[in-house]
Design a protein around this motif. Structure first.
Motif, PDB file in Angstrom:
ATOM      1  N   GLU A   1      19.175   3.694  -1.765  1.00 25.83           N
ATOM      2  CA  GLU A   1      20.465   3.724  -1.072  1.00 25.83           C
ATOM      3  C   GLU A   1      21.558   3.094  -1.937  1.00 25.83           C
ATOM      4  O   GLU A   1      22.662   3.649  -2.085  1.00 25.83           O
ATOM      5  N   ASN A   2      21.273   1.924  -2.491  1.00 27.94           N
ATOM      6  CA  ASN A   2      22.268   1.220  -3.311  1.00 27.94           C
ATOM      7  C   ASN A   2      22.684   2.053  -4.516  1.00 27.94           C
ATOM      8  O   ASN A   2      23.854   2.063  -4.905  1.00 27.94           O
ATOM      9  N   GLU A   3      21.727   2.758  -5.106  1.00 30.52           N
ATOM     10  CA  GLU A   3      22.036   3.636  -6.246  1.00 30.52           C
ATOM     11  C   GLU A   3      22.911   4.803  -5.811  1.00 30.52           C
ATOM     12  O   GLU A   3      23.916   5.110  -6.470  1.00 30.52           O
ATOM     13  N   LEU A   4      22.565   5.425  -4.722  1.00 31.42           N
ATOM     14  CA  LEU A   4      23.305   6.600  -4.266  1.00 31.42           C
ATOM     15  C   LEU A   4      24.717   6.251  -3.805  1.00 31.42           C
ATOM     16  O   LEU A   4      25.629   7.087  -3.891  1.00 31.42           O
ATOM     17  N   MET A   5      24.899   5.047  -3.316  1.00 27.33           N
ATOM     18  CA  MET A   5      26.222   4.626  -2.852  1.00 27.33           C
ATOM     19  C   MET A   5      27.209   4.456  -4.009  1.00 27.33           C
ATOM     20  O   MET A   5      28.413   4.303  -3.782  1.00 27.33           O
ATOM     21  N   LEU A   6      26.724   4.491  -5.243  1.00 26.26           N
ATOM     22  CA  LEU A   6      27.616   4.382  -6.405  1.00 26.26           C
ATOM     23  C   LEU A   6      28.423   5.664  -6.618  1.00 26.26           C
ATOM     24  O   LEU A   6      29.422   5.655  -7.340  1.00 26.26           O
ATOM     25  N   SER A   7      27.992   6.756  -6.001  1.00 23.21           N
ATOM     26  CA  SER A   7      28.699   8.024  -6.142  1.00 23.21           C
ATOM     27  C   SER A   7      29.214   8.503  -4.789  1.00 23.21           C
ATOM     28  O   SER A   7      28.474   8.466  -3.800  1.00 23.21           O
ATOM     29  N   PRO A   8      30.439   8.986  -4.706  1.00 20.14           N
ATOM     30  CA  PRO A   8      31.006   9.441  -3.426  1.00 20.14           C
ATOM     31  C   PRO A   8      30.529  10.821  -2.994  1.00 20.14           C
ATOM     32  O   PRO A   8      30.902  11.286  -1.910  1.00 20.14           O
ATOM     33  N   ILE A   9      29.696  11.475  -3.804  1.00 21.65           N
ATOM     34  CA  ILE A   9      29.249  12.828  -3.439  1.00 21.65           C
ATOM     35  C   ILE A   9      27.954  12.824  -2.637  1.00 21.65           C
ATOM     36  O   ILE A   9      27.514  13.868  -2.169  1.00 21.65           O
TER      37      ILE A   9
ATOM     38  N   LEU B   1      15.686  10.804 -10.878  1.00 21.13           N
ATOM     39  CA  LEU B   1      16.021  12.175 -10.521  1.00 21.13           C
ATOM     40  C   LEU B   1      17.407  12.257  -9.884  1.00 21.13           C
ATOM     41  O   LEU B   1      18.188  13.177 -10.173  1.00 21.13           O
ATOM     42  N   CYS B   2      17.724  11.295  -9.039  1.00 14.56           N
ATOM     43  CA  CYS B   2      19.045  11.278  -8.399  1.00 14.56           C
ATOM     44  C   CYS B   2      20.157  11.134  -9.436  1.00 14.56           C
ATOM     45  O   CYS B   2      21.217  11.773  -9.325  1.00 14.56           O
ATOM     46  N   ARG B   3      19.932  10.330 -10.442  1.00 14.45           N
ATOM     47  CA  ARG B   3      20.936  10.156 -11.497  1.00 14.45           C
ATOM     48  C   ARG B   3      21.176  11.453 -12.251  1.00 14.45           C
ATOM     49  O   ARG B   3      22.320  11.797 -12.568  1.00 14.45           O
ATOM     50  N   VAL B   4      20.104  12.178 -12.543  1.00 17.14           N
ATOM     51  CA  VAL B   4      20.243  13.454 -13.255  1.00 17.14           C
ATOM     52  C   VAL B   4      21.021  14.453 -12.403  1.00 17.14           C
ATOM     53  O   VAL B   4      21.920  15.149 -12.890  1.00 17.14           O
ATOM     54  N   LEU B   5      20.687  14.533 -11.137  1.00 11.15           N
ATOM     55  CA  LEU B   5      21.377  15.462 -10.244  1.00 11.15           C
ATOM     56  C   LEU B   5      22.846  15.100 -10.109  1.00 11.15           C
ATOM     57  O   LEU B   5      23.725  15.979 -10.154  1.00 11.15           O
ATOM     58  N   ASN B   6      23.143  13.835  -9.944  1.00  8.99           N
ATOM     59  CA  ASN B   6      24.538  13.403  -9.829  1.00  8.99           C
ATOM     60  C   ASN B   6      25.312  13.628 -11.114  1.00  8.99           C
ATOM     61  O   ASN B   6      26.508  13.938 -11.096  1.00  8.99           O
ATOM     62  N   ALA B   7      24.635  13.469 -12.264  1.00 12.47           N
ATOM     63  CA  ALA B   7      25.292  13.731 -13.549  1.00 12.47           C
ATOM     64  C   ALA B   7      25.709  15.191 -13.669  1.00 12.47           C
ATOM     65  O   ALA B   7      26.657  15.518 -14.393  1.00 12.47           O
ATOM     66  N   ARG B   8      25.004  16.063 -12.956  1.00 12.64           N
ATOM     67  CA  ARG B   8      25.353  17.484 -12.921  1.00 12.64           C
ATOM     68  C   ARG B   8      26.290  17.796 -11.755  1.00 12.64           C
ATOM     69  O   ARG B   8      26.533  18.956 -11.435  1.00 12.64           O
ATOM     70  N   ASN B   9      26.782  16.746 -11.111  1.00  8.79           N
ATOM     71  CA  ASN B   9      27.706  16.867  -9.981  1.00  8.79           C
ATOM     72  C   ASN B   9      27.059  17.563  -8.775  1.00  8.79           C
ATOM     73  O   ASN B   9      27.726  18.260  -8.008  1.00  8.79           O
ATOM     74  N   ILE B  10      25.756  17.352  -8.610  1.00  4.39           N
ATOM     75  CA  ILE B  10      25.017  17.911  -7.469  1.00  4.39           C
ATOM     76  C   ILE B  10      24.896  16.844  -6.389  1.00  4.39           C
ATOM     77  O   ILE B  10      24.300  15.787  -6.624  1.00  4.39           O
ATOM     78  N   PRO B  11      25.459  17.064  -5.200  1.00  7.50           N
ATOM     79  CA  PRO B  11      25.355  16.081  -4.121  1.00  7.50           C
ATOM     80  C   PRO B  11      23.921  15.959  -3.620  1.00  7.50           C
ATOM     81  O   PRO B  11      23.159  16.929  -3.643  1.00  7.50           O
TER      82      PRO B  11
END
Length: 285
Positions: free
Chosen positions: A136-144, A89-99
Motif C-alpha cells: 500500500e505504501n509503495e502504491l500510494m507514491l503514484s496517483p494512478i 512488479l508494481c514499479r514496472v507497471l507504474n513505470a509504463r504508466n499502467i494503473p
C-alpha cells in the motif's frame, strides 16, 4: 473500444469470477504462475516482464498467498511473493504508466482498533497485514493507483459452502462464537472492480458491509436460510479449539468515508450470499 485489463493471479477465485463475468465487457489478459494463463507471472521466482504488453488500461492485482495460517509457516516465501516481488512488479507497471487496482485487507489495521477508515493509520499485527501495508505504501507514491480494502470475501469455495452442505445433509458443524466476520459476496466485489475501472479513483477505497457478526451468528442465519435446525450448530471459543487463530479483529467491517467507497447493509450482503449458496447447493429459494 474495450478496455484492456491485466489480471495478475487469475487463478484466484475473485479473479476467475471477474474473468467469467466481464470477459465480454473487457479485453482480459490473464496471468498465473502456471501455464494455464495467457501470461506466466510467478511471484515466487524471478519475474520475466518482457512479455507483459505496454498497452494496458489497468492491472488488477489478485496474486499472493491469502491464507494467513499458511503464510505464517514460511515467512521468507511469503515476503517474496506478497511483498518484494509484488512491489517490483508494481514499479514496472507504474513505470509504463499502467494503473494498478490492488486488493488489500482489514489486516492492515490493529486487531484491537475500532478506527479503520480510509484515513486511519495502519498498524498491522500479523505478517499478512504487514506485507499488504508495505505494498500500500509503495502504491500510494503514484496517483494512478487504487487500493481496495476488503473484509472477508465469500465465494463458492468458502467455508459457508462447506457449512451449507453439512447442514443440508444433517451433519453438525462447529463455529467460533468469539471471532467476528463481515461477509462480503464475491459478486459485489467484481462489480465494484468494474465500477473502479470506469471511475478511476486514486488512493484508498473500501467496500464493506456496515457491521459484523460472529461466525456462530452467521451459521445460525445460514441455518434459518436453509430451513434446517440450529441444533446442528455448536458454538466454540477460539481458545478452546485446536485451530491456530492468528488474526482476531475486534471490528471486522471497514468504515467507508470516501466518495468512491461503498458500504452495504449486512442483511443485504447475507441475502446475496445465501441466495448464491442455495443455487450452488441446488436448493430452491
Amino acid at each position: 473500444m474495450k478496455k484492456t485489463v491485466l489480471l495478475i493471479g487469475s487463478a484466484s477465485e475473485i479473479a476467475s469470477c471477474f474473468h467469467k463475468n466481464y470477459s465480454e465487457k473487457y479485453h482480459i489478459i490473464a496471468s498465473t504462475r502456471s501455464r494455464d494463463g495467457t501470461i506466466i507471472v510467478d511471484l515466487a521466482n524471478k519475474i520475466d516482464l518482457t512479455h507483459i504488453p505496454d498497452k494496458l488500461d489497468v492491472a488488477i492485482f489478485c496474486a499472493g498467498i491469502t491464507n494467513i495460517k499458511s503464510l505464517e509457516k514460511d515467512i521468507l516465501l511469503a515476503a517474496r511473493v506478497n511483498c518484494i516481488s509484488t512491489i517490483d512488479l508494481c514499479r514496472v507497471l507504474n513505470a509504463r504508466n499502467i494503473p494498478i487496482l490492488f486488493i488489500s485487507s482489514t489486516a492492515v489495521f490493529s486487531q484491537s482498533s475500532n478506527k479503520n477508515s480510509e484515513y486511519d493509520s495502519l498498524s498491522p499485527e500479523c505478517h499478512y497485514g504487514l506485507f499488504k501495508a508495505c505494498v500500500e505504501n509503495e502504491l500510494m507514491l503514484s496517483p494512478i493507483n487504487t487500493i481496495i480494502r476488503l473484509p472477508k470475501v465469500i465465494g463458492r469455495n468458502s467455508l459457508l459452502t462447506k457449512w451449507g452442505k453439512s447442514l443440508s445433509e444433517g451433519r453438525p458443524i462447529t463455529c467460533f462464537s468469539d471471532l467476528k466476520v463481515a461477509p462480503l459476496p464475491i459478486k459485489l466485489v467484481i462489480d465494484y472492480f468494474s465500477y473502479l475501472i470506469e471511475s478511476r479513483p486514486d488512493g484508498i477505497v473500501h467496500l464493506s458491509p456496515d457491521s459484523d457478526i460472529s461466525y456462530y451468528e452467521l451459521a445460525l442465519k445460514l441455518a434459518r436460510s436453509l430451513n434446517v435446525s440450529a441444533s446442528f450448530i455448536k458454538p466454540i471459543l477460539s481458545v478452546e479449539s485446536n485451530a491456530e487463530v492468528i488474526y482476531k479483529p475486534s471490528k471486522a467491517f471497514l468504515d467507508c468515508k470516501r466518495t468512491y467507497s461503498q458500504s452495504i447493509s449486512l442483511d443485504d450482503s447475507l441475502q446475496i450470499i445465501f441466495e448464491d449458496l442455495k443455487a450452488n447447493l441446488q436448493i430452491s429459494i
